[in-house]
Motif scaffolding. Structure first.
Motif, PDB file in Angstrom:
ATOM      1  N   LEU A 190     -17.662  -9.138  -7.825  1.00 19.33           N
ATOM      2  CA  LEU A 190     -16.512  -9.480  -6.889  1.00 19.33           C
ATOM      3  C   LEU A 190     -15.929  -8.056  -6.431  1.00 19.33           C
ATOM      4  O   LEU A 190     -15.371  -7.483  -7.405  1.00 19.33           O
ATOM      5  N   GLU A 191     -15.760  -7.846  -5.315  1.00 24.61           N
ATOM      6  CA  GLU A 191     -15.250  -6.639  -4.762  1.00 24.61           C
ATOM      7  C   GLU A 191     -13.881  -6.988  -4.143  1.00 24.61           C
ATOM      8  O   GLU A 191     -13.683  -7.830  -3.299  1.00 24.61           O
ATOM      9  N   MET A 192     -12.895  -6.287  -4.726  1.00 24.05           N
ATOM     10  CA  MET A 192     -11.416  -6.537  -4.048  1.00 24.05           C
ATOM     11  C   MET A 192     -10.792  -5.087  -3.712  1.00 24.05           C
ATOM     12  O   MET A 192     -10.799  -4.172  -4.393  1.00 24.05           O
ATOM     13  N   VAL A 193     -10.379  -5.399  -2.643  1.00 17.80           N
ATOM     14  CA  VAL A 193      -9.527  -3.908  -1.903  1.00 17.80           C
ATOM     15  C   VAL A 193      -8.134  -4.632  -1.641  1.00 17.80           C
ATOM     16  O   VAL A 193      -8.002  -5.398  -1.025  1.00 17.80           O
ATOM     17  N   PHE A 194      -7.408  -3.640  -2.260  1.00 20.52           N
ATOM     18  CA  PHE A 194      -5.814  -3.878  -2.062  1.00 20.52           C
ATOM     19  C   PHE A 194      -5.378  -2.808  -1.251  1.00 20.52           C
ATOM     20  O   PHE A 194      -5.931  -1.741  -1.350  1.00 20.52           O
ATOM     21  N   GLY A 195      -4.406  -3.222  -0.549  1.00 24.24           N
ATOM     22  CA  GLY A 195      -3.807  -2.475   0.450  1.00 24.24           C
ATOM     23  C   GLY A 195      -2.133  -2.274   0.690  1.00 24.24           C
ATOM     24  O   GLY A 195      -1.585  -3.556   0.526  1.00 24.24           O
ATOM     25  N   LEU A 196      -1.787  -1.284   1.166  1.00 20.32           N
ATOM     26  CA  LEU A 196      -0.297  -1.176   1.437  1.00 20.32           C
ATOM     27  C   LEU A 196      -0.427  -0.479   2.896  1.00 20.32           C
ATOM     28  O   LEU A 196      -0.730   0.585   2.693  1.00 20.32           O
ATOM     29  N   SER A 197       0.083  -0.815   4.111  1.00 21.02           N
ATOM     30  CA  SER A 197      -0.037  -0.413   5.166  1.00 21.02           C
ATOM     31  C   SER A 197       0.887   0.568   5.427  1.00 21.02           C
ATOM     32  O   SER A 197       1.902   0.459   4.510  1.00 21.02           O
ATOM     33  N   GLU A 198       0.769   1.527   6.437  1.00 22.36           N
ATOM     34  CA  GLU A 198       1.566   2.697   6.653  1.00 22.36           C
ATOM     35  C   GLU A 198       3.071   2.297   6.713  1.00 22.36           C
ATOM     36  O   GLU A 198       3.838   2.991   6.175  1.00 22.36           O
ATOM     37  N   ASN A 199       3.448   1.197   7.305  1.00 30.09           N
ATOM     38  CA  ASN A 199       4.972   0.980   7.362  1.00 30.09           C
ATOM     39  C   ASN A 199       5.452   0.017   6.607  1.00 30.09           C
ATOM     40  O   ASN A 199       6.566  -0.489   6.446  1.00 30.09           O
ATOM     41  N   ALA A 200       4.582  -0.541   5.559  1.00 29.94           N
ATOM     42  CA  ALA A 200       5.064  -1.472   4.489  1.00 29.94           C
ATOM     43  C   ALA A 200       5.730  -1.087   3.402  1.00 29.94           C
ATOM     44  O   ALA A 200       5.753   0.405   3.036  1.00 29.94           O
ATOM     45  N   VAL A 201       6.602  -1.481   2.643  1.00 32.93           N
ATOM     46  CA  VAL A 201       7.279  -1.223   1.662  1.00 32.93           C
ATOM     47  C   VAL A 201       6.623  -1.955   0.411  1.00 32.93           C
ATOM     48  O   VAL A 201       6.164  -3.081   0.104  1.00 32.93           O
ATOM     49  N   ARG A 202       6.560  -1.283  -0.614  1.00 39.39           N
ATOM     50  CA  ARG A 202       5.628  -1.698  -1.993  1.00 39.39           C
ATOM     51  C   ARG A 202       6.726  -2.805  -2.509  1.00 39.39           C
ATOM     52  O   ARG A 202       7.851  -2.837  -2.473  1.00 39.39           O
ATOM     53  N   GLN A 203       5.756  -3.868  -3.299  1.00 41.86           N
ATOM     54  CA  GLN A 203       6.575  -5.084  -3.915  1.00 41.86           C
ATOM     55  C   GLN A 203       6.975  -4.409  -5.195  1.00 41.86           C
ATOM     56  O   GLN A 203       6.580  -3.771  -6.003  1.00 41.86           O
ATOM     57  N   ASP A 204       8.514  -4.776  -5.254  1.00 39.73           N
ATOM     58  CA  ASP A 204       9.213  -4.242  -6.531  1.00 39.73           C
ATOM     59  C   ASP A 204      10.281  -5.400  -6.755  1.00 39.73           C
ATOM     60  O   ASP A 204      11.076  -5.499  -5.555  1.00 39.73           O
ATOM     61  N   ALA A 205      10.295  -5.939  -7.872  1.00 38.55           N
ATOM     62  CA  ALA A 205      11.187  -7.127  -8.150  1.00 38.55           C
ATOM     63  C   ALA A 205      12.548  -6.560  -8.406  1.00 38.55           C
ATOM     64  O   ALA A 205      13.610  -7.594  -8.377  1.00 38.55           O
TER      65      ALA A 205
END
Length: 311
Positions: A176-191
């Protein structure tokens, strides 16, 4: 040039686990924001309903959502990067995150390079590989990731997009290959608050596992541990106390890594992250965990129940 702070983890069932390179975060977490940046709705994924990719996506998002980390959105560009890397590994009988130019199926040296080659405008990219026997499914492959502390950090915290590929790596083995990403203009998920994994109501977590590399227990050969309690907070998080209780009473803690506690020998559990790693747990058993300390300048205490699965 974009920063190469990729999060890399290769997870192998039955053989050594490998975590490679990179620091956690995009320049480090700051104090938790007042407003939540957690994603609670994403477009429906397009994976074939009965596929391993669909099961992995549903399993991971269910675990993330229950514990407040937010949903991951399928990104077909990251799917392409995952498919291409799995093809490279199969063609070259290889395991790992890095490709060599000139080898069959080469699409990029590092995970971030391969994501960009697939058209993803990345700020940050993480990758995990979970290698299991051909008799296992991708739910088990995901649970392997979530029971290995460094691998779980990649799969749970901050990023917003994911691409998946599931296929044979060698005779009798599937990956199982999983690639996670945050794109250039996105904000990190933070609760904006303290989160844990597992959390209240988590069920089916693995009772025992080992073989992570670098190991969380470098002084112990062939270390085995139970489901870690992972705690995420602001950059000033300090978990002062932690306990796990089962039917037989208090569960011994093998390692308590985090700022203000033991220094993580691999420097992953720090700067807003704490990892409480118990001895092996019993299968099909309910446990109560309690963590307390300070976060974003205020005290906190969290008590929750979780249950192990059949293995």
């Amino acid at each position: 040039m974009k920063p190469k702070n990729e999060l890399l983890a290769v997870l192998l069932a039955g053989v050594a686990l490998t975590v490679c390179g990179g620091a956690w975060g995009d320049g480090g977490d700051t104090r938790a924001p007042a407003a939540s940046a957690i994603v609670t709705r994403v477009p429906a994924a397009t994976y074939e309903a009965t596929s391993g990719e669909a099961l992995a996506y549903e399993t991971l998002n269910a675990e993330r959502s229950q514990c407040g980390f937010g949903l991951l959105a399928q990104d077909i560009r990251l799917d392409q990067a995952a498919i291409a890397h799995l093809d490279y590994l199969a063609q070259n009988n290889a395991v790992g995150h890095f490709q060599k130019p000139g080898k069959a199926g080469f699409t990029g040296v590092e995970p971030g390079d391969r994501a960009v080659a697939a058209g993803y405008d990345r700020k940050q990219v993480g990758e995990t590989l979970s290698i299991v026997s051909s008799t296992e499914n991708t739910e088990y492959a995901v649970r392997l990731i979530l029971s290995a502390p460094y691998h779980a950090l990649v799969a749970l915290y901050g990023l917003r997009d994911v691409g998946l590929s599931w296929g044979p790596a060698a005779e009798g083995i599937r990956t199982l290959e999983m690639v996670f990403g945050l794109s250039e203009n996105a904000v990190r998920q933070d609760a904006g608050r303290v989160l844990t994994y597992p959390c209240e109501g988590s069920a089916g977590v693995l009772a025992a596992r080992g073989n992570e590399m670098p190991t969380p227990f470098p002084a112990e050969a062939n270390a085995i541990w139970g489901q870690p309690i992972l705690v995420k907070g602001a950059s000033d998080l300090r978990v002062a106390a932690a306990s796990i209780t089962g039917p037989g009473g208090s569960v011994p803690i093998k390692a308590f890594y985090g700022d203000g506690q033991t220094i993580d020998p691999n420097a992953w559990c720090r700067a807003g992250l704490a990892c409480i790693i118990p001895v092996a747990l019993a299968t099909d058993t309910a446990y109560i965990a309690t963590v307390s300390g300070t976060n974003a300048g205020a005290g906190f205490r969290s008590t929750f129940r979780f249950r192990t699965g059949a293995r």
